[in-house]
Design an enzyme around this catalytic site. Structure first.
Site, PDB file in Angstrom:
ATOM      1  N   ILE A  34       0.854  -1.183   0.000  1.00  0.00           N
ATOM      2  CA  ILE A  34       0.000   0.000   0.000  1.00  0.00           C
ATOM      3  C   ILE A  34       0.892   1.235   0.000  1.00  0.00           C
ATOM      4  CG2 ILE A  34      -1.739   1.321   1.289  1.00  0.00           C
ATOM      5  CD1 ILE A  34      -2.789  -1.302   2.414  1.00  0.00           C
ATOM      6  N   CYS A  35       0.632   2.143  -0.920  1.00  0.00           N
ATOM      7  CA  CYS A  35       1.332   3.426  -0.981  1.00  0.00           C
ATOM      8  C   CYS A  35       2.845   3.220  -1.044  1.00  0.00           C
ATOM      9  CB  CYS A  35       0.909   4.277   0.214  1.00  0.00           C
ATOM     10  SG  CYS A  35       1.329   6.030   0.078  1.00  0.00           S
ATOM     11  N   SER A  36       3.600   3.830  -0.125  1.00  0.00           N
ATOM     12  CA  SER A  36       5.056   3.744  -0.160  1.00  0.00           C
ATOM     13  C   SER A  36       5.581   2.382   0.250  1.00  0.00           C
ATOM     14  CB  SER A  36       5.675   4.826   0.733  1.00  0.00           C
ATOM     15  OG  SER A  36       5.196   4.727   2.055  1.00  0.00           O
ATOM     16  N   THR A  91       2.776   3.450  -7.020  1.00  0.00           N
ATOM     17  CA  THR A  91       2.861   3.967  -5.659  1.00  0.00           C
ATOM     18  C   THR A  91       2.169   5.319  -5.665  1.00  0.00           C
ATOM     19  OG1 THR A  91       4.348   4.414  -3.784  1.00  0.00           O
ATOM     20  CG2 THR A  91       5.083   5.150  -5.960  1.00  0.00           C
ATOM     21  N   ALA A 109      -1.527   2.589  -4.959  1.00  0.00           N
ATOM     22  CA  ALA A 109      -1.122   3.992  -4.835  1.00  0.00           C
ATOM     23  C   ALA A 109      -1.354   4.487  -3.403  1.00  0.00           C
ATOM     24  CB  ALA A 109      -1.881   4.827  -5.863  1.00  0.00           C
TER      25      ALA A 109
END
Length: 315
Positions: free
Chosen positions: A102-104, A122, A155
């Protein structure tokens, strides 16, 4: 029961951590049984979560019997995971465990070599940094999530919820996923290929550059049908020299830069007004609604109508 392990690293982003826990814990099969067993594990007993410290009940050994491992984002994506964490993730991947970020958290998977040769995403604000740090990864900043089969990336935080619902749909079908979406007050129909709805700003000219006043003038007059020749006259140079300077200092051409400015203005109007698309196209300087729709999709990754629905659903 499907075993989900959420791997919490230091400086974990709390929302990224809580999203898979909440979504998978609440998911029920048609007969009412829990669909997932969820555990939070970490390399250390205590995890720095910014404003608080959390305790993880399981160590990295929990990855050994996991069906899915979720890696939430961290506040410092440039900080590489420890060799122990990398080894645990690689061992899980070798066993065929499904691994998602998830994300970073994508940076963690990339640092472990799990994304080499694969497409990944990301948060749009970190996409350039991910691409620079891991050139073997094909970074796509314009989608909500990427499903490579065994390895998946998403992202920002909201896209992490989309990814979790996508995994539930893969595991148990659309009906179970739809129930999970309703519990999260979330639409199920946001597909991974949908844009992140962010137009990344172009590189601006360096401070003190001769292009600075020209860029301001172009932005102020973006609603006019400017030509390269007219912009060159304003800059006091030839069209060829102007184009060369633009590429050197902004990474794009004068007209491409101008089109993006127009799309920025159109985004604001789509978010804040009920003007028809045709009127917006005229106001921001596009010659026709068709040209506007085409350019908007190329820059924003979605249609003007879809963008408006996403940001004006309450109107």
């Amino acid at each position: 029961m499907h075993n989900v392990v959420v791997l919490a690293l230091d400086q974990v982003i709390p929302f990224d951590l809580s999203t898979p826990i909440e979504v998978f814990t609440r998911t029920r099969l048609p007969d009412g049984r829990p669909a997932y067993r969820v555990r939070v594990c970490s390399e250390h007993a205590e995890v720095d979560a910014g404003h608080f410290t959390l305790r993880a009940d399981w160590g990295l050994a929990a990855l050994a019997d996991a069906d899915t491992v979720i890696v939430p984002g961290t506040a410092d994506p440039a900080r590489p995971p420890s060799p122990t964490v990398r080894a645990a993730l690689c061992a899980a991947a070798a066993r065929g465990t499904r691994i998602a970020s998830i994300c970073s958290g994508t940076f963690v998977l990339a640092a472990a070599g799990l994304l080499d040769g694969l497409r990944a995403t990301t948060h749009w604000a970190a996409a350039d940094r991910l691409a620079a740090a891991h050139p073997a990864v094909e970074v796509d900043p314009d989608v909500l999530y990427v499903d490579n089969g065994q390895v998946l990336t998403s992202a920002g935080a909201a896209a992490g919820l989309d990814l979790c619902l996508h995994l539930i749909r893969r595991d148990h079908g659309s009906a179970v996923a739809a129930d999970a979406a309703r519990l999260s007050v979330m639409p199920l129909e946001r597909e991974g290929g949908q844009a992140q709805f962010v137009v990344r700003r172009e590189r601006t000219a360096p401070a003190g550059s001769r292009l600075e006043p020209l860029l301001r003038w172009m932005a102020d007059h973006a609603d006019r049908p400017l030509t390269v020749a007219e912009i060159a006259v304003r800059a006091g140079t030839s069209p060829r020299t102007l184009t060369r300077r633009f590429r050197e200092q902004t990474g794009t051409t004068p007209l491409q830069w101008l089109h993006r400015q127009r799309v920025h203005q159109a985004q604001h109007l789509l978010e804040t007004t009920d003007h028809p698309v045709e009127r917006i196209a005229e106001r921001v300087g596009f010659g026709s609604p068709t040209a506007f729709r085409d350019r908007f999709r190329r820059v924003a990754g979605t249609s003007p109508q879809a963008y408006r629905r996403a940001f004006q659903g309450h109107r």
